[in-house]
Design a protein around this motif. Structure first.
Motif, PDB file in Angstrom:
ATOM      1  N   LEU A   2     -18.669  -0.087   1.351  1.00  0.00           N
ATOM      2  CA  LEU A   2     -17.699   0.729   2.057  1.00  0.00           C
ATOM      3  C   LEU A   2     -17.290   1.868   1.136  1.00  0.00           C
ATOM      4  CD1 LEU A   2     -15.466  -2.039   3.632  1.00  0.00           C
ATOM      5  CD2 LEU A   2     -17.131  -0.621   4.766  1.00  0.00           C
ATOM      6  N   LEU A   3     -17.623   3.064   1.505  1.00  0.00           N
ATOM      7  CA  LEU A   3     -17.284   4.224   0.700  1.00  0.00           C
ATOM      8  C   LEU A   3     -16.234   5.039   1.424  1.00  0.00           C
ATOM      9  CD1 LEU A   3     -20.849   5.360  -0.343  1.00  0.00           C
ATOM     10  CD2 LEU A   3     -19.223   4.020  -1.662  1.00  0.00           C
ATOM     11  N   CYS A   4     -15.225   5.446   0.703  1.00  0.00           N
ATOM     12  CA  CYS A   4     -14.182   6.263   1.311  1.00  0.00           C
ATOM     13  C   CYS A   4     -14.048   7.560   0.531  1.00  0.00           C
ATOM     14  CB  CYS A   4     -12.847   5.521   1.315  1.00  0.00           C
ATOM     15  SG  CYS A   4     -12.879   4.097   2.405  1.00  0.00           S
ATOM     16  N   CYS A   5     -13.767   8.572   1.267  1.00  0.00           N
ATOM     17  CA  CYS A   5     -13.654   9.882   0.635  1.00  0.00           C
ATOM     18  C   CYS A   5     -12.205  10.242   0.310  1.00  0.00           C
ATOM     19  CB  CYS A   5     -14.250  10.949   1.554  1.00  0.00           C
ATOM     20  SG  CYS A   5     -15.999  10.640   1.862  1.00  0.00           S
ATOM     21  N   VAL A   6     -11.275   9.454   0.810  1.00  0.00           N
ATOM     22  CA  VAL A   6      -9.871   9.658   0.481  1.00  0.00           C
ATOM     23  C   VAL A   6      -9.334   8.342  -0.049  1.00  0.00           C
ATOM     24  CG1 VAL A   6      -9.483  11.482   2.173  1.00  0.00           C
ATOM     25  CG2 VAL A   6      -9.158   9.127   2.851  1.00  0.00           C
ATOM     26  N   SER A   7      -8.230   8.383  -0.739  1.00  0.00           N
ATOM     27  CA  SER A   7      -7.655   7.176  -1.304  1.00  0.00           C
ATOM     28  C   SER A   7      -7.040   6.322  -0.205  1.00  0.00           C
ATOM     29  CB  SER A   7      -6.590   7.540  -2.341  1.00  0.00           C
ATOM     30  OG  SER A   7      -5.884   6.378  -2.711  1.00  0.00           O
ATOM     31  N   LEU A   8      -7.574   5.119  -0.048  1.00  0.00           N
ATOM     32  CA  LEU A   8      -7.022   4.218   0.966  1.00  0.00           C
ATOM     33  C   LEU A   8      -5.606   3.798   0.621  1.00  0.00           C
ATOM     34  CD1 LEU A   8      -9.992   1.918   1.987  1.00  0.00           C
ATOM     35  CD2 LEU A   8      -8.889   3.704   3.303  1.00  0.00           C
ATOM     36  N   GLN A   9      -5.295   3.712  -0.669  1.00  0.00           N
ATOM     37  CA  GLN A   9      -3.936   3.351  -1.041  1.00  0.00           C
ATOM     38  C   GLN A   9      -2.950   4.373  -0.487  1.00  0.00           C
ATOM     39  OE1 GLN A   9      -4.227   2.774  -5.318  1.00  0.00           O
ATOM     40  NE2 GLN A   9      -3.752   0.621  -4.996  1.00  0.00           N
ATOM     41  N   ASP A  10      -3.337   5.639  -0.468  1.00  0.00           N
ATOM     42  CA  ASP A  10      -2.443   6.678   0.036  1.00  0.00           C
ATOM     43  C   ASP A  10      -2.248   6.592   1.543  1.00  0.00           C
ATOM     44  OD1 ASP A  10      -2.236   7.608  -2.536  1.00  0.00           O
ATOM     45  OD2 ASP A  10      -3.724   9.195  -2.265  1.00  0.00           O
ATOM     46  N   ILE A  11      -3.342   6.350   2.286  1.00  0.00           N
ATOM     47  CA  ILE A  11      -3.216   6.373   3.733  1.00  0.00           C
ATOM     48  C   ILE A  11      -2.930   4.997   4.335  1.00  0.00           C
ATOM     49  CG2 ILE A  11      -4.620   8.434   4.031  1.00  0.00           C
ATOM     50  CD1 ILE A  11      -6.953   6.680   4.816  1.00  0.00           C
ATOM     51  N   ASP A  12      -2.981   3.951   3.533  1.00  0.00           N
ATOM     52  CA  ASP A  12      -2.771   2.604   4.051  1.00  0.00           C
ATOM     53  C   ASP A  12      -1.409   2.004   3.722  1.00  0.00           C
ATOM     54  OD1 ASP A  12      -5.190   2.543   5.284  1.00  0.00           O
ATOM     55  OD2 ASP A  12      -6.143   1.185   3.871  1.00  0.00           O
ATOM     56  N   THR A  13      -0.538   2.764   3.121  1.00  0.00           N
ATOM     57  CA  THR A  13       0.743   2.194   2.704  1.00  0.00           C
ATOM     58  C   THR A  13       1.583   1.710   3.871  1.00  0.00           C
ATOM     59  OG1 THR A  13       1.730   4.399   2.664  1.00  0.00           O
ATOM     60  CG2 THR A  13       0.895   3.527   0.560  1.00  0.00           C
ATOM     61  N   ASP A  14       1.387   2.273   5.054  1.00  0.00           N
ATOM     62  CA  ASP A  14       2.191   1.870   6.204  1.00  0.00           C
ATOM     63  C   ASP A  14       1.478   0.889   7.131  1.00  0.00           C
ATOM     64  OD1 ASP A  14       0.291   3.692   7.030  1.00  0.00           O
ATOM     65  OD2 ASP A  14       1.588   4.591   8.550  1.00  0.00           O
ATOM     66  N   LYS A  15       0.328   0.386   6.750  1.00  0.00           N
ATOM     67  CA  LYS A  15      -0.446  -0.514   7.608  1.00  0.00           C
ATOM     68  C   LYS A  15       0.196  -1.902   7.649  1.00  0.00           C
ATOM     69  CE  LYS A  15      -3.771   2.524   8.225  1.00  0.00           C
ATOM     70  NZ  LYS A  15      -3.958   3.243   9.434  1.00  0.00           N
ATOM     71  N   VAL A  16       0.234  -2.486   8.825  1.00  0.00           N
ATOM     72  CA  VAL A  16       0.821  -3.808   9.033  1.00  0.00           C
ATOM     73  C   VAL A  16      -0.204  -4.909   8.760  1.00  0.00           C
ATOM     74  CG1 VAL A  16       1.878  -5.330  10.770  1.00  0.00           C
ATOM     75  CG2 VAL A  16       2.402  -2.872  10.762  1.00  0.00           C
ATOM     76  N   TYR A  17      -1.460  -4.654   9.147  1.00  0.00           N
ATOM     77  CA  TYR A  17      -2.502  -5.681   9.078  1.00  0.00           C
ATOM     78  C   TYR A  17      -3.612  -5.278   8.117  1.00  0.00           C
ATOM     79  CZ  TYR A  17      -0.314  -6.894  13.537  1.00  0.00           C
ATOM     80  OH  TYR A  17       0.583  -7.208  14.520  1.00  0.00           O
ATOM     81  N   GLN A  63      -5.043   0.981  20.584  1.00  0.00           N
ATOM     82  CA  GLN A  63      -4.831   2.146  19.716  1.00  0.00           C
ATOM     83  C   GLN A  63      -3.825   1.821  18.608  1.00  0.00           C
ATOM     84  OE1 GLN A  63      -6.385   5.289  20.122  1.00  0.00           O
ATOM     85  NE2 GLN A  63      -5.493   5.754  18.128  1.00  0.00           N
ATOM     86  N   GLU A  64      -2.721   1.225  18.987  1.00  0.00           N
ATOM     87  CA  GLU A  64      -1.659   0.909  18.029  1.00  0.00           C
ATOM     88  C   GLU A  64      -2.125  -0.103  16.985  1.00  0.00           C
ATOM     89  OE1 GLU A  64       2.176  -1.788  18.569  1.00  0.00           O
ATOM     90  OE2 GLU A  64       2.410   0.164  19.550  1.00  0.00           O
ATOM     91  N   LYS A  65      -2.786  -1.158  17.414  1.00  0.00           N
ATOM     92  CA  LYS A  65      -3.197  -2.214  16.476  1.00  0.00           C
ATOM     93  C   LYS A  65      -4.316  -1.735  15.550  1.00  0.00           C
ATOM     94  CE  LYS A  65      -0.183  -5.048  18.074  1.00  0.00           C
ATOM     95  NZ  LYS A  65       1.113  -5.174  17.417  1.00  0.00           N
ATOM     96  N   VAL A  66      -5.228  -0.929  16.055  1.00  0.00           N
ATOM     97  CA  VAL A  66      -6.273  -0.363  15.184  1.00  0.00           C
ATOM     98  C   VAL A  66      -5.624   0.549  14.144  1.00  0.00           C
ATOM     99  CG1 VAL A  66      -8.234   1.240  15.114  1.00  0.00           C
ATOM    100  CG2 VAL A  66      -8.200  -0.627  16.789  1.00  0.00           C
ATOM    101  N   GLU A  67      -4.686   1.388  14.568  1.00  0.00           N
ATOM    102  CA  GLU A  67      -3.996   2.281  13.629  1.00  0.00           C
ATOM    103  C   GLU A  67      -3.186   1.501  12.605  1.00  0.00           C
ATOM    104  OE1 GLU A  67      -1.706   4.994  16.015  1.00  0.00           O
ATOM    105  OE2 GLU A  67      -3.491   6.142  16.608  1.00  0.00           O
ATOM    106  N   GLN A  68      -2.681   0.333  12.972  1.00  0.00           N
ATOM    107  CA  GLN A  68      -1.864  -0.483  12.069  1.00  0.00           C
ATOM    108  C   GLN A  68      -2.721  -1.357  11.147  1.00  0.00           C
ATOM    109  OE1 GLN A  68       0.644  -2.746  14.721  1.00  0.00           O
ATOM    110  NE2 GLN A  68       2.150  -1.110  14.879  1.00  0.00           N
ATOM    111  N   SER A  69      -4.040  -1.279  11.268  1.00  0.00           N
ATOM    112  CA  SER A  69      -4.939  -2.147  10.502  1.00  0.00           C
ATOM    113  C   SER A  69      -5.770  -1.355   9.499  1.00  0.00           C
ATOM    114  CB  SER A  69      -5.869  -2.895  11.460  1.00  0.00           C
ATOM    115  OG  SER A  69      -5.114  -3.683  12.358  1.00  0.00           O
TER     116      SER A  69
END
Length: 162
Positions: A2-17, A63-69
């Motif tokens: 799994l390669l990401c081009c942006v920091s997941l820590q930055d965009i995942d801080t608000d994820k519930v799941y 949509q909501e659950k995918v965005e929260q994961s």
């Protein structure tokens, strides 16, 4: 991989799941009795049977659950490819991955690989650039857990700030 081009820590801080699991009713037994018990020891998993709110629009909840994961696990079978809701969940997760410029989908092949002509081009393209995991293969659980998010590393030594 799994390669990401942006920091997941930055965009995942608000994820519930840690992950949303997408599957068809034919795979319910595998998901509920095998997959979830193993993963829920270490990860917070969104399971629609438990986490969707009754009476709410299903499209909105997907949509909501995918965005929260942080990830979406697709339990891929031929039945999944013929499922309206399964493909809706895949397309929603794929759109989220494209918006975030990140590989967020984990494809788990359950049983035989569906025929190539049955797999939509969008999914084939995703699978050609990202590793998928086959149930029953050697190191299955290790590969799946590796593909899921890991907690941020903690410093070896913490020094008090004065």
């Amino acid at each position: 991989m799994l390669l990401c081009c942006v920091s997941l820590q930055d965009i995942d801080t608000d994820k519930v799941y840690d992950a949303f699991v997408s599957y068809t009713v034919q795979d319910y037994e595998f998901v509920v009795h095998t997959l979830l018990p193993e993963l829920e020891n270490s990860f917070k998993i969104c399971h629609h049977e438990r986490d969707f709110i009754g009476g709410e629009w299903i499209h909105n909840q997907i949509q909501e659950k995918v965005e929260q994961s942080r990830r979406t696990i697709i339990v891929l079978t031929e039945e999944f490819l013929n499922s309206y809701w399964g493909m809706t969940e895949f397309h929603t997760a794929h759109a989220q991955a494209m918006r975030d410029n990140c590989a967020r989908i984990i494809i788990l092949i359950l049983g035989d690989m569906p025929p190539q002509e049955a797999i939509p081009d969008e999914m084939k393209a995703y699978m050609s650039m990202n590793t998928y995991i086959k149930w029953g293969e050697k190191w299955f659980w290790e590969k799946l857990k590796y593909a899921l998010p890991h907690p941020p590393s903690k410093p070896i030594h913490e020094f008090p700030m004065e």
